[in-house]
Design a protein around this motif. Sequence first.
Motif, PDB file in Angstrom:
ATOM      1  N   UNK A   1       0.842  -1.189   0.000  1.00  0.00           N
ATOM      2  CA  UNK A   1       0.000   0.000   0.000  1.00  0.00           C
ATOM      3  C   UNK A   1       0.884   1.247   0.000  1.00  0.00           C
ATOM      4  N   UNK A   2       1.956   1.171  -0.758  1.00  0.00           N
ATOM      5  CA  UNK A   2       2.934   2.249  -0.828  1.00  0.00           C
ATOM      6  C   UNK A   2       2.259   3.577  -1.148  1.00  0.00           C
ATOM      7  N   UNK A   3       2.636   4.601  -0.422  1.00  0.00           N
ATOM      8  CA  UNK A   3       2.057   5.915  -0.619  1.00  0.00           C
ATOM      9  C   UNK A   3       0.964   6.235   0.386  1.00  0.00           C
ATOM     10  N   UNK A   4       0.518   5.234   1.131  1.00  0.00           N
ATOM     11  CA  UNK A   4      -0.521   5.438   2.136  1.00  0.00           C
ATOM     12  C   UNK A   4       0.084   5.327   3.526  1.00  0.00           C
ATOM     13  N   UNK A   5      -0.398   6.165   4.409  1.00  0.00           N
ATOM     14  CA  UNK A   5      -0.005   6.102   5.811  1.00  0.00           C
ATOM     15  C   UNK A   5      -1.014   5.229   6.550  1.00  0.00           C
ATOM     16  N   UNK A   6      -0.629   4.747   7.719  1.00  0.00           N
ATOM     17  CA  UNK A   6      -1.509   3.887   8.513  1.00  0.00           C
ATOM     18  C   UNK A   6      -2.842   4.565   8.797  1.00  0.00           C
ATOM     19  N   UNK A   7      -2.827   5.864   9.068  1.00  0.00           N
ATOM     20  CA  UNK A   7      -4.065   6.580   9.412  1.00  0.00           C
ATOM     21  C   UNK A   7      -5.022   6.701   8.233  1.00  0.00           C
ATOM     22  N   UNK A   8      -4.559   6.448   7.014  1.00  0.00           N
ATOM     23  CA  UNK A   8      -5.391   6.560   5.821  1.00  0.00           C
ATOM     24  C   UNK A   8      -6.008   5.225   5.406  1.00  0.00           C
ATOM     25  N   UNK A   9      -5.760   4.173   6.185  1.00  0.00           N
ATOM     26  CA  UNK A   9      -6.204   2.826   5.828  1.00  0.00           C
ATOM     27  C   UNK A   9      -7.178   2.263   6.855  1.00  0.00           C
ATOM     28  N   UNK A  10      -8.118   1.477   6.355  1.00  0.00           N
ATOM     29  CA  UNK A  10      -9.037   0.731   7.204  1.00  0.00           C
ATOM     30  C   UNK A  10      -9.058  -0.695   6.686  1.00  0.00           C
ATOM     31  N   UNK A  11      -9.077  -1.660   7.614  1.00  0.00           N
ATOM     32  CA  UNK A  11      -9.106  -3.064   7.209  1.00  0.00           C
ATOM     33  C   UNK A  11     -10.169  -3.808   8.005  1.00  0.00           C
ATOM     34  N   UNK A  12     -10.696  -4.851   7.379  1.00  0.00           N
ATOM     35  CA  UNK A  12     -11.568  -5.779   8.094  1.00  0.00           C
ATOM     36  C   UNK A  12     -11.125  -7.191   7.734  1.00  0.00           C
ATOM     37  N   UNK A  13     -11.301  -8.080   8.689  1.00  0.00           N
ATOM     38  CA  UNK A  13     -10.908  -9.479   8.495  1.00  0.00           C
ATOM     39  C   UNK A  13     -12.120 -10.344   8.786  1.00  0.00           C
ATOM     40  N   UNK A  14     -12.418 -11.213   7.841  1.00  0.00           N
ATOM     41  CA  UNK A  14     -13.498 -12.180   7.988  1.00  0.00           C
ATOM     42  C   UNK A  14     -12.871 -13.564   7.839  1.00  0.00           C
ATOM     43  N   UNK A  15     -13.620 -14.630   8.125  1.00  0.00           N
ATOM     44  CA  UNK A  15     -13.015 -15.964   8.051  1.00  0.00           C
ATOM     45  C   UNK A  15     -12.343 -16.290   6.716  1.00  0.00           C
ATOM     46  N   UNK A  16     -12.859 -15.791   5.600  1.00  0.00           N
ATOM     47  CA  UNK A  16     -12.284 -16.112   4.294  1.00  0.00           C
ATOM     48  C   UNK A  16     -11.929 -14.885   3.458  1.00  0.00           C
ATOM     49  N   UNK A  17     -11.859 -13.711   4.104  1.00  0.00           N
ATOM     50  CA  UNK A  17     -11.629 -12.513   3.305  1.00  0.00           C
ATOM     51  C   UNK A  17     -11.029 -11.383   4.136  1.00  0.00           C
ATOM     52  N   UNK A  18     -10.141 -10.614   3.475  1.00  0.00           N
ATOM     53  CA  UNK A  18      -9.594  -9.371   4.026  1.00  0.00           C
ATOM     54  C   UNK A  18     -10.054  -8.252   3.097  1.00  0.00           C
ATOM     55  N   UNK A  19     -10.518  -7.158   3.667  1.00  0.00           N
ATOM     56  CA  UNK A  19     -10.888  -5.987   2.875  1.00  0.00           C
ATOM     57  C   UNK A  19     -10.023  -4.818   3.318  1.00  0.00           C
ATOM     58  N   UNK A  20      -9.440  -4.130   2.333  1.00  0.00           N
ATOM     59  CA  UNK A  20      -8.614  -2.954   2.603  1.00  0.00           C
ATOM     60  C   UNK A  20      -9.273  -1.765   1.916  1.00  0.00           C
TER      61      UNK A  20
END
Length: 177
Positions: free
Chosen positions: A90-109
């Motif tokens: 995710x080059x170019x993005x800072x941690x504060x600009x990202x949101x993630x969710x984790x499900x049993x079979x999927x990651x969403x960024x």
Amino acid sequence: MKPQRARVSSQKPPEPSTKLLSRHNPEELLREAQPLELALARRAYELFEARGGEHGHDWEDWFRAQSELLRPVSVTMAESEDRLSVRANVLGFEAKELKVSIEPRRITILGEKEPKVITEAGKTQPIATYPDQILHVIGLATDVTAENAVVEWQEGVLQFELPKAAKPQVEAAASAA
């Protein structure tokens, strides 16, 4: 000619900055991503119309809309007996600009950079040189336990350490019978 000697500093090199990312509720993150998904659909439809409404190129239109509106994310995965390791660039993005969710079979960024602007002669103009948004869904081949997952951002890379979910005991019970 005198031999050249390099100076060795007694100071340690700076540690790479690592930040733990908090995880978001998957339903909440999907709601936040809806405006971006609508913008993608709208742009894909504009491309369809610009071609005179010619059918049969829907995937081309969708992928072109994605390339225009979203920053690409490359992903690598490694699997061991008890965990799945995922790295997302995710080059170019800072941690504060990202949101993630984790499900049993999927990651969403989901990521959105604050727009950069320039001010000249009292006028403010946004600089739009590269897509400043991420919407990336990573499908996982095995179930993981989201509660025990660790998500870190380090210098433009999201690192996920995901414990695999325990396999149901149904198989063991069926073979014992």
